[in-house]
Write an enzyme that holds these catalytic residues in place. Structure first.
Site, PDB file in Angstrom:
ATOM      1  N   GLU A  84       3.907 -16.494 -11.085  1.00 31.40           N
ATOM      2  CA  GLU A  84       3.731 -17.014 -12.451  1.00 31.40           C
ATOM      3  C   GLU A  84       5.078 -17.280 -13.127  1.00 31.40           C
ATOM      4  OE1 GLU A  84       0.864 -14.925 -14.853  1.00 31.40           O
ATOM      5  OE2 GLU A  84       1.347 -16.119 -16.615  1.00 31.40           O
ATOM      6  N   LYS A 262      -3.482  -7.814 -19.509  1.00 34.28           N
ATOM      7  CA  LYS A 262      -3.129  -8.702 -18.395  1.00 34.28           C
ATOM      8  C   LYS A 262      -1.640  -9.044 -18.486  1.00 34.28           C
ATOM      9  CE  LYS A 262      -2.643 -12.765 -16.080  1.00 34.28           C
ATOM     10  NZ  LYS A 262      -1.452 -13.646 -16.102  1.00 34.28           N
ATOM     11  N   ASP A 278       0.672  -0.523  -4.013  1.00 34.99           N
ATOM     12  CA  ASP A 278      -0.706  -1.010  -4.012  1.00 34.99           C
ATOM     13  C   ASP A 278      -1.079  -1.474  -5.421  1.00 34.99           C
ATOM     14  OD1 ASP A 278      -3.490  -1.204  -4.049  1.00 34.99           O
ATOM     15  OD2 ASP A 278      -3.781   0.450  -2.651  1.00 34.99           O
ATOM     16  N   HIS A 376       6.430 -21.621 -21.133  1.00 38.95           N
ATOM     17  CA  HIS A 376       5.819 -22.030 -19.867  1.00 38.95           C
ATOM     18  C   HIS A 376       6.174 -23.465 -19.483  1.00 38.95           C
ATOM     19  CE1 HIS A 376       3.093 -18.879 -18.479  1.00 38.95           C
ATOM     20  NE2 HIS A 376       2.946 -18.532 -19.742  1.00 38.95           N
TER      21      HIS A 376
HETATM   22  P1  NAD Z   1       1.184   7.779   3.791  1.00 42.44           P
HETATM   23  O1  NAD Z   1       0.104   8.630   4.334  1.00 42.44           O
HETATM   24  O2  NAD Z   1       1.642   6.604   4.569  1.00 42.44           O
HETATM   25  O3  NAD Z   1       2.461   8.671   3.418  1.00 42.44           O
HETATM   26  C1  NAD Z   1       2.379   9.867   2.728  1.00 42.44           C
HETATM   27  C2  NAD Z   1       2.810  11.003   3.611  1.00 42.44           C
HETATM   28  O4  NAD Z   1       4.231  10.953   3.816  1.00 42.44           O
HETATM   29  C3  NAD Z   1       2.568  12.363   2.993  1.00 42.44           C
HETATM   30  O5  NAD Z   1       1.248  12.760   3.241  1.00 42.44           O
HETATM   31  C4  NAD Z   1       3.619  13.227   3.681  1.00 42.44           C
HETATM   32  O6  NAD Z   1       3.112  13.803   4.870  1.00 42.44           O
HETATM   33  C5  NAD Z   1       4.731  12.259   4.064  1.00 42.44           C
HETATM   34  N1  NAD Z   1       5.973  12.435   3.263  1.00 42.44           N
HETATM   35  C6  NAD Z   1       7.233  12.383   3.742  1.00 42.44           C
HETATM   36  N2  NAD Z   1       8.126  12.558   2.761  1.00 42.44           N
HETATM   37  C7  NAD Z   1       7.436  12.721   1.611  1.00 42.44           C
HETATM   38  C8  NAD Z   1       7.802  12.921   0.232  1.00 42.44           C
HETATM   39  N3  NAD Z   1       9.082  12.995  -0.161  1.00 42.44           N
HETATM   40  N4  NAD Z   1       6.827  12.989  -0.697  1.00 42.44           N
HETATM   41  C9  NAD Z   1       5.536  12.886  -0.328  1.00 42.44           C
HETATM   42  N5  NAD Z   1       5.127  12.720   0.957  1.00 42.44           N
HETATM   43  C10 NAD Z   1       6.062  12.628   1.925  1.00 42.44           C
HETATM   44  O7  NAD Z   1       0.827   7.172   2.355  1.00 42.44           O
HETATM   45  P2  NAD Z   1      -0.050   7.676   1.127  1.00 42.44           P
HETATM   46  O8  NAD Z   1       0.881   7.608  -0.047  1.00 42.44           O
HETATM   47  O9  NAD Z   1      -0.782   8.931   1.349  1.00 42.44           O
HETATM   48  O10 NAD Z   1      -1.119   6.481   1.012  1.00 42.44           O
HETATM   49  C11 NAD Z   1      -0.776   5.221   0.488  1.00 42.44           C
HETATM   50  C12 NAD Z   1      -1.533   4.111   1.171  1.00 42.44           C
HETATM   51  O11 NAD Z   1      -2.941   4.343   1.067  1.00 42.44           O
HETATM   52  C13 NAD Z   1      -1.291   2.802   0.476  1.00 42.44           C
HETATM   53  O12 NAD Z   1      -0.938   1.853   1.460  1.00 42.44           O
HETATM   54  C14 NAD Z   1      -2.658   2.457  -0.159  1.00 42.44           C
HETATM   55  O13 NAD Z   1      -2.829   1.056  -0.207  1.00 42.44           O
HETATM   56  C15 NAD Z   1      -3.606   3.108   0.780  1.00 42.44           C
HETATM   57  N6  NAD Z   1      -4.974   3.446   0.297  1.00 42.44           N
HETATM   58  C16 NAD Z   1      -5.345   3.371  -1.009  1.00 42.44           C
HETATM   59  C17 NAD Z   1      -6.624   3.750  -1.387  1.00 42.44           C
HETATM   60  C18 NAD Z   1      -6.989   3.714  -2.855  1.00 42.44           C
HETATM   61  O14 NAD Z   1      -6.131   3.487  -3.696  1.00 42.44           O
HETATM   62  N7  NAD Z   1      -8.252   3.960  -3.234  1.00 42.44           N
HETATM   63  C19 NAD Z   1      -7.542   4.195  -0.431  1.00 42.44           C
HETATM   64  C20 NAD Z   1      -7.127   4.267   0.903  1.00 42.44           C
HETATM   65  C21 NAD Z   1      -5.842   3.903   1.279  1.00 42.44           C
END
Ligand code: NAD
Length: 420
Positions: A84, A262, A278, A376
């Site tokens: 945008e 928005k 996300d 715009h």
């Molecule tokens: P992830 O599982 O890839 O990473 C998180 C993991 O990294 C932690 O569980 C931990 O084991 C490790 N880690 C290492 N260093 C860390 C630190 N300093 N702090 C915290 N953790 C650390 O990612 P996530 O954040 O658990 O999940 C994010 C993904 O899930 C996104 O891609 C999202 O799009 C997706 N997702 C979203 C939904 C939703 O929003 N409803 C549902 C399902 C999946």
């Protein structure tokens, strides 16, 4: 000069060539020659093929930088990926006005996410809820056994809450698992814990666990940002009053609040995408939070202080990560985090909220004064010129004439092009 002493103020940044802009960012963020190559690189097809299913290619959107930001006393260049026009210019302008009175100041909670376990088919919901809460320690220990890395960083499951809800299916229990996710967005971490707890909750209650998933209404992970906008720079106290009149409609009317919010998300989504986060999670959390008191309303509030300056505040959930997710895979997202110089997910949240407030201020300011279309029109006219067939120097000539005539129409662009 150390990075902390560098300024994000650049006058006429938009007039520089892309090469010169990159050179400024490289110097500001201490980027390497390898980092610099990422600006013009494309996402590797093999990487893309691992990120999602049924890959055909990659889809490019423009990526730029908002300038002038100072947040909690530190200068930031904010990378934004958006299709945008006017969004980046507007944010940069708002940041310039905000810096006169010290820039953005933020407050933040711990990074606590909520996981939900929906329990059905229990005979006595009160007894079942008590059984769950009586075993809180065992349940938290089991959750923490799923993610030793998160626990080692000081995060992990911290608390349990039980809610009894009436539903068309009868009463059900929803257990909330509260997890400190540190520098992660947390969805995978929380979902894994919820799935691990389900059998134990079924055993304790005799019921059946259906859903086990995090809630995107991350209302325990809140960020607030605040800025004072100088009345003189805005054009005087009458403009501040006009601004407050415009804002008032968003505070009382969902039809206006939706558009107002928005505008906030124009900025927020752009930095969320640029950092590989996300955007759907952030959008869902923001809009659910905007309706938390029963009526959908503005995510920002504004008032006039005793000097007559405008004070703006934003408050919203902010489930962002700097580890995990796509942000650790996509080279441009890795680069953008480097440009920001962020050290924690909380620091990123503070930047995102400040950008959201800046974006909102800029939109309402324009609406209260010259209107939104003026800003715009420049890029819109160029797009129309290209659609009419203009190339190279013709684009600016045709666009300039369209703007002069205040008639940005394709048929007129074709006529002008014919006469060049
Ligand atoms: P992830 O599982 O890839 O990473 C998180 C993991 O990294 C932690 O569980 C931990 O084991 C490790 N880690 C290492 N260093 C860390 C630190 N300093 N702090 C915290 N953790 C650390 O990612 P996530 O954040 O658990 O999940 C994010 C993904 O899930 C996104 O891609 C999202 O799009 C997706 N997702 C979203 C939904 C939703 O929003 N409803 C549902 C399902 C999946």
């Amino acid at each position: 000069m150390s990075k902390d002493e560098k300024t994000s103020v650049v006058s006429g940044f938009y007039k520089l060539s892309v090469k010169k802009r990159i050179s400024f960012v490289k110097d500001f963020a201490d980027l390497s020659g390898e980092d610099e190559k990422v600006f013009s690189s494309h996402l590797n097809i093999e990487t893309a093929d691992r990120m999602i299913e049924n890959v055909l290619g990659t889809f490019e959107i423009p990526f730029g930088i908002a300038v002038n930001f100072v947040i909690n006393g530190k200068d930031y260049l904010i990378p934004m990926a958006t299709e945008e026009s006017s969004v980046i210019a507007a944010a940069s302008n708002a940041a310039k006005i905000a810096r006169i009175k010290g820039g953005f100041k933020t407050e933040i909670t711990d990074p606590l996410m909520i996981g939900q376990l929906q329990l059905l088919k229990v005979d006595d919901v009160v007894d079942a809820a008590k059984a769950i809460m009586d075993h809180k320690k065992q349940l938290l220990d089991l959750a923490n056994a799923q993610d030793k890395i998160l626990v080692s960083f000081g995060g992990g499951a911290k608390d349990l809450e039980v809610r009894i809800l009436d539903s068309p299916l009868g009463k059900m229990i929803v257990t909330h698992l509260i997890v400190d996710v540190r520098d992660a967005m947390g969805a995978n971490a929380v979902n894994t814990m919820c799935e691990a707890l389900a059998p134990m909750i079924e055993e304790l209650t005799g019921g059946h666990v259906r859903l086990k998933i995090l809630s995107n209404l991350a209302d325990k992970r809140i960020v607030k940002a605040r800025a004072v906008f100088d009345k003189e720079k805005m054009g005087g106290e009458s403009v501040v009053d006009a601004f407050l009149e415009s804002y008032t409609l968003a505070s009382i009317d969902p039809y206006r609040a939706a558009t107002h919010n928005k505008g906030i998300m124009n900025g927020i989504d752009a930095v969320i995408i640029a950092t590989g986060n996300d955007s759907r999670a952030i959008e869902a959390g923001a809009h659910a939070y905007a309706a938390r008191n029963g009526q959908y309303t503005s995510l920002t509030t504004y008032h006039k202080d005793k000097n007559g300056d405008l004070v703006g505040e934003i408050e919203l959930p902010m489930a962002v990560g700097i580890v995990g997710g796509a942000g650790n895979i996509h080279p441009k997202a890795i680069l953008c985090k480097k440009i920001l110089g962020i050290k924690s997910a909380q620091q990123l949240s503070e930047v995102v909220a400040s950008l959201g407030l800046a974006q909102n201020f800029a939109a309402v300011f324009a609406l209260s004064t010259v209107g939104i279309q003026k800003g715009h029109m420049g890029l819109h006219a160029k797009n129309i010129a290209v659609m009419a067939g203009a190339t190279g120097k013709q684009i600016d000539k045709v666009a300039g004439q369209l703007i002069k005539e205040e008639k940005i129409k394709l048929d007129r662009a074709k006529e002008i092009l014919k006469n060049i």
